[in-house]
Design a protein around this motif. Structure first.
Motif, mmCIF file in Angstrom:
data_model
loop_
_atom_site.group_PDB
_atom_site.id
_atom_site.type_symbol
_atom_site.label_atom_id
_atom_site.label_comp_id
_atom_site.label_asym_id
_atom_site.label_seq_id
_atom_site.Cartn_x
_atom_site.Cartn_y
_atom_site.Cartn_z
ATOM 1 N N LYS A 128 44.055 27.364 -22.456
ATOM 2 C CA LYS A 128 45.034 28.114 -21.679
ATOM 3 C C LYS A 128 44.925 29.610 -21.965
ATOM 4 O O LYS A 128 44.999 30.440 -21.053
ATOM 5 C CB LYS A 128 46.443 27.623 -21.992
ATOM 6 C CG LYS A 128 46.707 26.189 -21.544
ATOM 7 C CD LYS A 128 48.129 25.775 -21.866
ATOM 8 C CE LYS A 128 48.402 24.347 -21.409
ATOM 9 N NZ LYS A 128 49.785 23.913 -21.741
ATOM 10 N N LEU A 129 44.751 29.942 -23.236
ATOM 11 C CA LEU A 129 44.615 31.348 -23.602
ATOM 12 C C LEU A 129 43.335 31.928 -23.015
ATOM 13 O O LEU A 129 43.316 33.073 -22.547
ATOM 14 C CB LEU A 129 44.603 31.480 -25.128
ATOM 15 C CG LEU A 129 44.555 32.899 -25.703
ATOM 16 C CD1 LEU A 129 45.778 33.697 -25.266
ATOM 17 C CD2 LEU A 129 44.461 32.863 -27.224
ATOM 18 N N LEU A 130 42.267 31.147 -23.037
ATOM 19 C CA LEU A 130 40.990 31.603 -22.490
ATOM 20 C C LEU A 130 41.096 31.850 -20.995
ATOM 21 O O LEU A 130 40.649 32.888 -20.486
ATOM 22 C CB LEU A 130 39.903 30.562 -22.784
ATOM 23 C CG LEU A 130 38.483 30.890 -22.308
ATOM 24 C CD1 LEU A 130 37.972 32.143 -22.995
ATOM 25 C CD2 LEU A 130 37.554 29.712 -22.584
ATOM 26 N N ILE A 131 41.711 30.911 -20.289
ATOM 27 C CA ILE A 131 41.872 31.070 -18.846
ATOM 28 C C ILE A 131 42.779 32.256 -18.531
ATOM 29 O O ILE A 131 42.505 33.047 -17.616
ATOM 30 C CB ILE A 131 42.438 29.772 -18.232
ATOM 31 C CG1 ILE A 131 41.408 28.646 -18.364
ATOM 32 C CG2 ILE A 131 42.801 29.987 -16.768
ATOM 33 C CD1 ILE A 131 41.933 27.298 -17.939
ATOM 34 N N GLY A 132 43.854 32.402 -19.301
ATOM 35 C CA GLY A 132 44.745 33.542 -19.094
ATOM 36 C C GLY A 132 44.049 34.871 -19.322
ATOM 37 O O GLY A 132 44.247 35.831 -18.565
ATOM 38 N N GLY A 133 43.223 34.929 -20.369
ATOM 39 C CA GLY A 133 42.466 36.151 -20.623
ATOM 40 C C GLY A 133 41.490 36.468 -19.516
ATOM 41 O O GLY A 133 41.314 37.632 -19.134
ATOM 42 N N ARG A 134 40.838 35.440 -18.979
ATOM 43 C CA ARG A 134 39.896 35.649 -17.884
ATOM 44 C C ARG A 134 40.615 36.130 -16.626
ATOM 45 O O ARG A 134 40.083 36.947 -15.871
ATOM 46 C CB ARG A 134 39.141 34.360 -17.598
ATOM 47 C CG ARG A 134 38.175 33.949 -18.697
ATOM 48 C CD ARG A 134 37.037 34.958 -18.828
ATOM 49 N NE ARG A 134 36.182 34.932 -17.654
ATOM 50 C CZ ARG A 134 35.427 35.949 -17.258
ATOM 51 N NH1 ARG A 134 35.463 37.087 -17.911
ATOM 52 N NH2 ARG A 134 34.655 35.832 -16.207
ATOM 53 N N ILE A 135 41.833 35.614 -16.397
ATOM 54 C CA ILE A 135 42.618 36.079 -15.249
ATOM 55 C C ILE A 135 42.937 37.567 -15.399
ATOM 56 O O ILE A 135 42.824 38.350 -14.446
ATOM 57 C CB ILE A 135 43.904 35.248 -15.107
ATOM 58 C CG1 ILE A 135 43.556 33.811 -14.698
ATOM 59 C CG2 ILE A 135 44.849 35.885 -14.092
ATOM 60 C CD1 ILE A 135 44.750 32.886 -14.670
ATOM 61 N N ALA A 136 43.336 37.960 -16.612
ATOM 62 C CA ALA A 136 43.636 39.372 -16.859
ATOM 63 C C ALA A 136 42.392 40.237 -16.650
ATOM 64 O O ALA A 136 42.472 41.330 -16.072
ATOM 65 C CB ALA A 136 44.177 39.546 -18.279
ATOM 66 N N GLN A 137 41.242 39.740 -17.126
ATOM 67 C CA GLN A 137 39.999 40.479 -16.898
ATOM 68 C C GLN A 137 39.709 40.623 -15.407
ATOM 69 O O GLN A 137 39.256 41.675 -14.946
ATOM 70 C CB GLN A 137 38.840 39.767 -17.589
ATOM 71 C CG GLN A 137 38.784 39.974 -19.096
ATOM 72 C CD GLN A 137 37.548 39.338 -19.703
ATOM 73 O OE1 GLN A 137 37.233 38.185 -19.427
ATOM 74 N NE2 GLN A 137 36.856 40.084 -20.528
ATOM 75 N N GLY A 138 39.956 39.544 -14.655
ATOM 76 C CA GLY A 138 39.707 39.591 -13.219
ATOM 77 C C GLY A 138 40.594 40.597 -12.507
ATOM 78 O O GLY A 138 40.139 41.309 -11.607
ATOM 79 N N ILE A 139 41.851 40.668 -12.921
ATOM 80 C CA ILE A 139 42.766 41.644 -12.317
ATOM 81 C C ILE A 139 42.285 43.066 -12.598
ATOM 82 O O ILE A 139 42.272 43.933 -11.716
ATOM 83 C CB ILE A 139 44.195 41.434 -12.849
ATOM 84 C CG1 ILE A 139 44.741 40.078 -12.374
ATOM 85 C CG2 ILE A 139 45.113 42.568 -12.398
ATOM 86 C CD1 ILE A 139 46.081 39.714 -12.968
ATOM 87 N N GLY A 140 41.880 43.313 -13.848
ATOM 88 C CA GLY A 140 41.381 44.643 -14.191
ATOM 89 C C GLY A 140 40.123 44.999 -13.423
ATOM 90 O O GLY A 140 39.980 46.122 -12.915
ATOM 91 N N ALA A 141 39.207 44.033 -13.305
ATOM 92 C CA ALA A 141 37.969 44.289 -12.564
ATOM 93 C C ALA A 141 38.254 44.525 -11.086
ATOM 94 O O ALA A 141 37.602 45.355 -10.442
ATOM 95 C CB ALA A 141 37.017 43.108 -12.738
ATOM 96 N N ALA A 142 39.247 43.807 -10.542
ATOM 97 C CA ALA A 142 39.595 43.978 -9.131
ATOM 98 C C ALA A 142 40.113 45.378 -8.841
ATOM 99 O O ALA A 142 39.938 45.899 -7.739
ATOM 100 C CB ALA A 142 40.639 42.940 -8.727
ATOM 101 N N MET A 143 40.759 46.003 -9.831
ATOM 102 C CA MET A 143 41.230 47.376 -9.656
ATOM 103 C C MET A 143 40.132 48.392 -9.949
ATOM 104 O O MET A 143 40.031 49.430 -9.290
ATOM 105 C CB MET A 143 42.431 47.631 -10.564
ATOM 106 C CG MET A 143 43.663 46.826 -10.214
ATOM 107 S SD MET A 143 45.115 47.296 -11.191
ATOM 108 C CE MET A 143 44.634 46.706 -12.812
ATOM 109 N N LEU A 144 39.278 48.097 -10.919
ATOM 110 C CA LEU A 144 38.282 49.061 -11.367
ATOM 111 C C LEU A 144 37.107 49.192 -10.414
ATOM 112 O O LEU A 144 36.641 50.302 -10.133
ATOM 113 C CB LEU A 144 37.770 48.653 -12.754
ATOM 114 C CG LEU A 144 36.758 49.582 -13.423
ATOM 115 C CD1 LEU A 144 37.374 50.964 -13.627
ATOM 116 C CD2 LEU A 144 36.309 48.992 -14.753
ATOM 117 N N SER A 145 36.617 48.070 -9.887
ATOM 118 C CA SER A 145 35.398 48.107 -9.082
ATOM 119 C C SER A 145 35.531 48.961 -7.824
ATOM 120 O O SER A 145 34.705 49.861 -7.592
ATOM 121 C CB SER A 145 34.981 46.674 -8.731
ATOM 122 O OG SER A 145 33.791 46.679 -7.981
ATOM 123 N N PRO A 146 36.543 48.745 -6.968
ATOM 124 C CA PRO A 146 36.655 49.613 -5.789
ATOM 125 C C PRO A 146 36.951 51.062 -6.133
ATOM 126 O O PRO A 146 36.538 51.975 -5.417
ATOM 127 C CB PRO A 146 37.804 48.985 -4.993
ATOM 128 C CG PRO A 146 38.568 48.177 -5.973
ATOM 129 C CD PRO A 146 37.573 47.703 -6.983
#
Length: 365
Positions: free
Chosen positions: A4-22
């Motif tokens: 659960k912690l791993l999946i939660g961390g990956r979700i947080a990474q995805g949110i950050g990448a979604a803001m950073l890439s564009p």
């Protein structure tokens, strides 16, 4: 607790990448014009594609020497250094006007539609590609996307101005980046599983074998960035996707780790060139005010392509990933090669002819 912690961390990474890439791509688009923009997009593509392969290499090294947890720990000091560097290097911009409230219904619909589509593709190998479950879930995704399009036309502050997708350069550019990303992630996914799970190579050895893949991606993107101003995006896209088809076709026809590594490297060079063609096509003729929207669209299709690539090839190669039969890898590489070849043929018709403009032109409809 750990999953659960791993999946939660990956979700947080995805949110950050979604803001950073564009945001990163928008900075490139707003800062450079003409031939300089083409070169900058070549560097951006080289760093993006090469960074993915380098990530596999460093991930193998960290896993072998320090443990898999360090794949996550290492991001903290790197993130701090990058944050400090960006705060000093990026130009300050004037605040933009308030664009209204967040389009929550639109965000929910497009997220649900994407989730449904990916869920159907991931499970198609178990359900069957033409089963009721697969087709009904994909149909549900289409309905959700249609509802999203309707919402975008009626809300005051739409999440996405879909009219920009009616422009041929933007539409063809987003199509190409979806295909290029799907091909890249599919190659990385198949290659890593083939080397580690089927051949039994360790994390370090597998990571090192991705070094030529990273180099090839950077060389392909850099070469395309320099040549696109003279050759045009259509020719670069066609050649890049054709090279990707030839590269992925090699491990489909010849078995063995040498064929897989050589094939991945050849394919990576072509995919790197396709990234440059896609970003240049979509962004070269947008106005300064539209740079953020166009960059966001490219990033969205980039992430969607990654999800599709993993979902489809994992379904095709499911038996080989789970067992000792290597025929699933051959079928998956064959599918990837056919997809690249078909995309190259389609690019010859959908990508606008001519060379990128040497100035910041107005959008062409």
């Amino acid at each position: 607790m750990v999953p659960k912690l791993l999946i939660g961390g990956r979700i947080a990474q995805g949110i950050g990448a979604a803001m950073l890439s564009p945001a990163a791509l928008s900075v490139v688009t707003k800062t450079f014009v003409g031939e300089e923009r083409n070169k900058a997009l070549g560097i951006w593509s080289a760093l993006g594609g090469g960074g993915s392969a380098i990530g596999v290499l460093l991930g193998g090294v960290l896993t072998a020497w320090a443990g898999w947890q360090w794949v996550f720990y290492i991001n903290l000091p790197i993130g701090v250094v990058v944050l400090i560097a960006l705060s000093r290097m990026l130009p300050a911009e004037l605040p933009v006007a308030d664009r209204g409230r967040l389009d929550v219904p639109g965000a929910v619909l497009v997220t649900a539609g994407t989730g449904a589509a990916i869920y159907a593709l991931i499970n198609a190998g178990d359900w069957g590609w033409v089963s009721v479950a697969t087709l009904s879930t994909l149909a549900g995704a289409v309905v959700l996307y249609a509802a999203f399009a309707v919402v975008q036309r009626v809300v005051r502050s739409p999440l996405m101005d879909l009219r920009i997708l009616a422009r041929r350069p933007v539409a063809s550019g987003t199509f190409m980046i979806l295909v290029a990303t799907a091909l890249m992630i599919a190659v990385f996914f198949l290659g890593s599983f083939y080397l580690q799970h089927y051949r039994g190579y360790g994390a370090l050895r597998t990571g090192l074998l991705f070094l030529p893949v990273a180099v090839a991606t950077i060389v392909g993107a850099q070469s395309a960035g320099r040549a696109i101003g003279h050759q045009g995006a259509r020719r670069i896209a066609l050649v890049g996707l054709a090279v990707a088809a030839a590269g992925t076709g090699l491990p489909a026809l010849a078995n063995g780790p040498v064929a897989v590594v050589v094939g991945m490297s050849v394919a990576a060079a072509g995919i790197g060139a396709a990234f440059v063609a896609s970003s240049t096509t979509a962004l070269a003729q947008v106005t300064h005010e539209e740079a953020g929207l166009a960059s966001g669209l490219l990033s969205t299709f980039h992430e969607f392509g990654a999800a599709i690539g993993v979902a489809v090839v994992s379904s095709i190669a499911a038996a080989s990933i789970a067992g000792s039969d290597g025929s699933g890898f051959s079928r998956a590489f064959t599918f990837t090669a056919i997809t690249a070849a078909a995309s190259a043929a389609l690019a010859a018709f959908v990508v606008p002819a001519g060379k990128p403009a040497n100035h910041a032109g107005v959008p062409i409809h």
